[in-house]
Design a protein around this motif. Structure first.
Motif, PDB file in Angstrom:
ATOM      1  N   THR A  51       0.866  -1.175   0.000  1.00 40.57           N
ATOM      2  CA  THR A  51       0.000   0.000   0.000  1.00 40.57           C
ATOM      3  C   THR A  51       0.903   1.225   0.000  1.00 40.57           C
ATOM      4  N   ARG A  52       0.724   2.057  -1.001  1.00 38.81           N
ATOM      5  CA  ARG A  52       1.491   3.299  -1.135  1.00 38.81           C
ATOM      6  C   ARG A  52       0.483   4.384  -1.486  1.00 38.81           C
ATOM      7  N   TYR A  53       0.094   5.183  -0.508  1.00 41.22           N
ATOM      8  CA  TYR A  53      -1.011   6.113  -0.710  1.00 41.22           C
ATOM      9  C   TYR A  53      -0.809   7.051  -1.890  1.00 41.22           C
ATOM     10  N   ALA A  54       0.342   7.690  -1.996  1.00 39.01           N
ATOM     11  CA  ALA A  54       0.546   8.648  -3.094  1.00 39.01           C
ATOM     12  C   ALA A  54       0.464   7.946  -4.448  1.00 39.01           C
ATOM     13  N   SER A  55       1.169   6.834  -4.582  1.00 40.54           N
ATOM     14  CA  SER A  55       1.153   6.105  -5.855  1.00 40.54           C
ATOM     15  C   SER A  55      -0.242   5.584  -6.178  1.00 40.54           C
ATOM     16  N   ASN A  56      -0.949   5.054  -5.159  1.00 40.34           N
ATOM     17  CA  ASN A  56      -2.295   4.536  -5.381  1.00 40.34           C
ATOM     18  C   ASN A  56      -3.265   5.638  -5.792  1.00 40.34           C
ATOM     19  N   ILE A  57      -3.165   6.793  -5.157  1.00 40.14           N
ATOM     20  CA  ILE A  57      -4.071   7.904  -5.477  1.00 40.14           C
ATOM     21  C   ILE A  57      -3.769   8.458  -6.872  1.00 40.14           C
ATOM     22  N   ASP A  74       6.765   6.520  -4.457  1.00 41.05           N
ATOM     23  CA  ASP A  74       6.388   5.322  -3.692  1.00 41.05           C
ATOM     24  C   ASP A  74       6.577   5.450  -2.179  1.00 41.05           C
ATOM     25  N   GLY A  79       3.505   7.822   1.947  1.00 45.08           N
ATOM     26  CA  GLY A  79       2.361   7.044   2.416  1.00 45.08           C
ATOM     27  C   GLY A  79       2.559   5.544   2.336  1.00 45.08           C
ATOM     28  N   TYR A  80       3.801   5.089   2.361  1.00 40.57           N
ATOM     29  CA  TYR A  80       4.072   3.644   2.293  1.00 40.57           C
ATOM     30  C   TYR A  80       3.587   2.974   3.571  1.00 40.57           C
ATOM     31  N   ARG A  81       2.759   1.929   3.433  1.00 44.65           N
ATOM     32  CA  ARG A  81       2.205   1.211   4.592  1.00 44.65           C
ATOM     33  C   ARG A  81       2.562  -0.269   4.581  1.00 44.65           C
TER      34      ARG A  81
END
Length: 190
Positions: free
Chosen positions: A85-91, A148, A151-153
């Motif tokens: 889960t990578r918030y910036a990349s996912n968004i 990446d 926001g890496y989770r």
């Protein structure tokens, strides 16, 4: 002489894996076409929130896939390969996908199925997808260093967030999706 040593050489899929990928891709495309989601007017209807065929087909696929993968994993037939889960990349990726879908009325699967059934208006989207994929491949090093980490989770799943057994989480998620499908079908009939 190869300039790549064994450590940096990308893993190559076996002929069996490639053949299985081809078979499942053809079946997936066939089912998309038979489900009606490769038709331009159905996709536009989804974007305009007047035709929910696409949502119903995709939710059905998610339900079948979730149950199938979960129980095959429990039986030891498949391994889970969870993407981080990578918030910036996912968004950013989601927004780019959404914009492309809104502008062309096709996503990669429906575009390929539409082209396969003779809808030549999908060619522009397919070309855009190839150009975008090339651009992403060229920028992947920069993206992995700069975007990446934001926001890496890690390899986060719903099971990790909820303190429950994986089977309970899967069956609960499937139950919620079935309820959503029933609600959509009920509302669409009116």
């Amino acid at each position: 002489m190869s300039f790549l040593n064994r450590a940096t050489r990308p893993k190559v899929s076996s002929a069996k894996q490639l053949a299985m990928g081809l078979v499942f891709g053809v079946v997936f495309g066939f089912l998309l076409q038979k489900g009606g989601v490769a038709k331009f007017h159905v996709l536009i209807g989804q974007l305009m929130l007047v035709d929910y065929t696409v949502v119903k087909v995709m939710l059905s696929a998610v339900i079948v896939g979730a149950l199938g993968i979960h129980f095959m994993h429990r039986a030891g037939l498949v391994e889970l390969h969870i993407k981080p889960t990578r918030y910036a990349s996912n968004i950013i990726g989601g927004l780019m996908f959404g914009i492309g879908f809104a502008l062309s009325a096709y996503c990669p699967g429906t575009g390929a199925a539409a082209l396969g059934q003779g809808n030549f208006n999908a060619i522009a989207m397919m070309l855009g997808m190839v150009v975008g994929s090339y651009g992403f491949a060229e920028m992947s090093g920069w993206i992995s260093r700069r975007v990446d980490p934001i926001g890496y989770r890690g390899n986060l799943t719903l099971h990790d967030v909820l303190p429950m057994n994986r089977t309970v989480v899967t069956l609960g998620s499937v139950a919620v999706l079935v309820i959503v499908l029933v609600v959509i079908e009920t509302m669409a009939v009116r």
